[in-house]
Design a protein around this motif. Sequence first.
Motif, short mmCIF file in Angstrom:
data_model
loop_
_atom_site.label_atom_id
_atom_site.label_comp_id
_atom_site.label_asym_id
_atom_site.label_seq_id
_atom_site.Cartn_x
_atom_site.Cartn_y
_atom_site.Cartn_z
N LEU A 117 12.61 0.42 -21.54
CA LEU A 117 13.44 0.84 -20.42
C LEU A 117 13.19 -0.12 -19.27
N ALA A 118 14.22 -0.86 -18.89
CA ALA A 118 14.10 -1.81 -17.79
C ALA A 118 14.66 -1.19 -16.51
N SER A 119 14.20 -1.73 -15.37
CA SER A 119 14.69 -1.26 -14.08
C SER A 119 14.39 -2.33 -13.03
N PRO A 120 14.91 -2.18 -11.81
CA PRO A 120 14.57 -3.16 -10.77
C PRO A 120 13.10 -3.12 -10.36
N ALA A 121 12.42 -1.99 -10.58
CA ALA A 121 11.06 -1.82 -10.09
C ALA A 121 9.99 -1.96 -11.16
N PRO A 140 9.16 3.77 -7.95
CA PRO A 140 9.15 4.31 -9.32
C PRO A 140 7.98 5.23 -9.60
N GLN A 141 8.20 6.16 -10.49
CA GLN A 141 7.15 7.02 -11.02
C GLN A 141 7.36 7.13 -12.53
N VAL A 142 6.32 6.87 -13.28
CA VAL A 142 6.38 6.92 -14.74
C VAL A 142 5.23 7.77 -15.25
N PHE A 143 5.56 8.85 -15.94
CA PHE A 143 4.55 9.71 -16.54
C PHE A 143 4.65 9.57 -18.05
N LEU A 144 3.60 9.01 -18.66
CA LEU A 144 3.58 8.90 -20.11
C LEU A 144 3.05 10.21 -20.67
N GLU A 145 3.96 11.06 -21.03
CA GLU A 145 3.61 12.41 -21.48
C GLU A 145 2.79 12.38 -22.76
N ALA A 146 3.13 11.45 -23.65
CA ALA A 146 2.39 11.32 -24.91
C ALA A 146 2.60 9.93 -25.47
N GLY A 147 1.63 9.46 -26.25
CA GLY A 147 1.79 8.19 -26.94
C GLY A 147 1.20 7.02 -26.21
N ARG A 150 3.62 -0.09 -22.66
CA ARG A 150 3.21 -1.15 -21.75
C ARG A 150 4.15 -1.15 -20.55
N LEU A 151 3.59 -1.40 -19.38
CA LEU A 151 4.40 -1.36 -18.15
C LEU A 151 4.11 -2.59 -17.30
N ALA A 152 5.18 -3.25 -16.84
CA ALA A 152 5.07 -4.40 -15.95
C ALA A 152 5.83 -4.09 -14.67
N GLU A 153 5.15 -4.20 -13.54
CA GLU A 153 5.83 -4.01 -12.26
C GLU A 153 6.78 -5.18 -12.00
N LYS A 166 -1.54 4.99 -21.72
CA LYS A 166 -1.82 5.93 -22.80
C LYS A 166 -1.38 7.32 -22.36
N GLY A 167 -1.29 8.24 -23.32
CA GLY A 167 -0.84 9.58 -23.03
C GLY A 167 -1.56 10.22 -21.87
N GLY A 168 -0.81 10.74 -20.89
CA GLY A 168 -1.39 11.36 -19.71
C GLY A 168 -1.40 10.45 -18.50
N ASP A 169 -1.23 9.14 -18.68
CA ASP A 169 -1.25 8.21 -17.56
C ASP A 169 -0.01 8.38 -16.69
N PHE A 170 -0.20 8.11 -15.38
CA PHE A 170 0.88 8.26 -14.41
C PHE A 170 0.90 7.03 -13.51
N PHE A 171 1.99 6.29 -13.57
CA PHE A 171 2.17 5.12 -12.72
C PHE A 171 3.08 5.46 -11.55
N SER A 172 2.72 5.01 -10.36
CA SER A 172 3.57 5.25 -9.19
C SER A 172 3.40 4.10 -8.21
N ARG A 173 4.42 3.94 -7.37
CA ARG A 173 4.39 2.91 -6.33
C ARG A 173 5.26 3.36 -5.18
N SER A 174 4.73 3.26 -3.96
CA SER A 174 5.54 3.57 -2.79
C SER A 174 6.53 2.44 -2.57
N ALA A 175 7.53 2.67 -1.73
CA ALA A 175 8.57 1.68 -1.53
C ALA A 175 8.00 0.34 -1.04
N ASP A 176 6.92 0.37 -0.26
CA ASP A 176 6.35 -0.85 0.30
C ASP A 176 4.93 -1.14 -0.21
N GLY A 177 4.41 -0.30 -1.09
CA GLY A 177 3.02 -0.43 -1.49
C GLY A 177 2.83 -1.07 -2.85
#
Length: 255
Positions: A117-121, A140-147, A150-153, A166-177
């Motif tokens: 899944l690609a996106s601008p962020a 963006p906020q990405v919650f890997l519910e299971a499995g 790989r994620l590239a900002e 990995k399962g349970g991980d949560f990626f997030s980023r503020s608009a300027d952070g």
Amino acid sequence: MVLRWMLFVLMCLGGACRADTSAAILTILEGEAQILRGAARHAVAEGVRVQPDDMLETGAKAGFARLEFADGRLLDLGPSTRLWVQPKGVGGRGRNLSLYLLQGWVKLASPKAQAALASPAFDLSALQGVAVVRLEGGAPQVFLEAGQARLAERREGKASAPQNLKGGDFFSRSADGKGAIAQRPDAAMLERMPRAFRDTLPPLAARFADRETQPKPLPTPTYAELEAWIDGEPAVRRALVPRWRTLASDAAFRA
């Protein structure tokens, strides 16, 4: 033998033996959604075949929409979501652009380590499992519910080195952070997550194997309705120039 061949030819002329070139089937729809196919806009319903290069958009009051792919991927969309399916003409130097999320909520489930899944962020790749994504205002906020995945900002069209999730991980980023990975999802995200995302629904594509719903034409989209795409990242803008060329002949759109 001759009779069977003649019947086969007649069936093909009537469209009965056409190969299904669709990318996915819309199997569930709660509320309203539409497809941008080329520069034309269409209302959709359950059973519509989504074609490569279609843009699927759900309204602010939409509850839930599901796309089912032949390879087993299940993609759920929440309200106010804009998704481009198998974009054409978008260069990426190895970037997987089979699904491009411009904004909104999606839940992507894949039985194989091939979903992306690609996106601008951010770009999510090698997903085997279930990921819930929220993208609003460039944060963006990405919650890997299971499995695993790989994620590239991404910033200003450039990607950072990918990180393993990995399962349970949560990626997030503020608009300027700067982005960060936590070991549990943000409570606010879980609270705002579409209710339908909390359920595990079985595949329903078999219901539509012999039944296809045709999308219904809608009025030509206005500049305001396309502005989010027109103002997208450079690779997206370049790819969409030919798509909007026919609309530029309209004085109001061109202005």
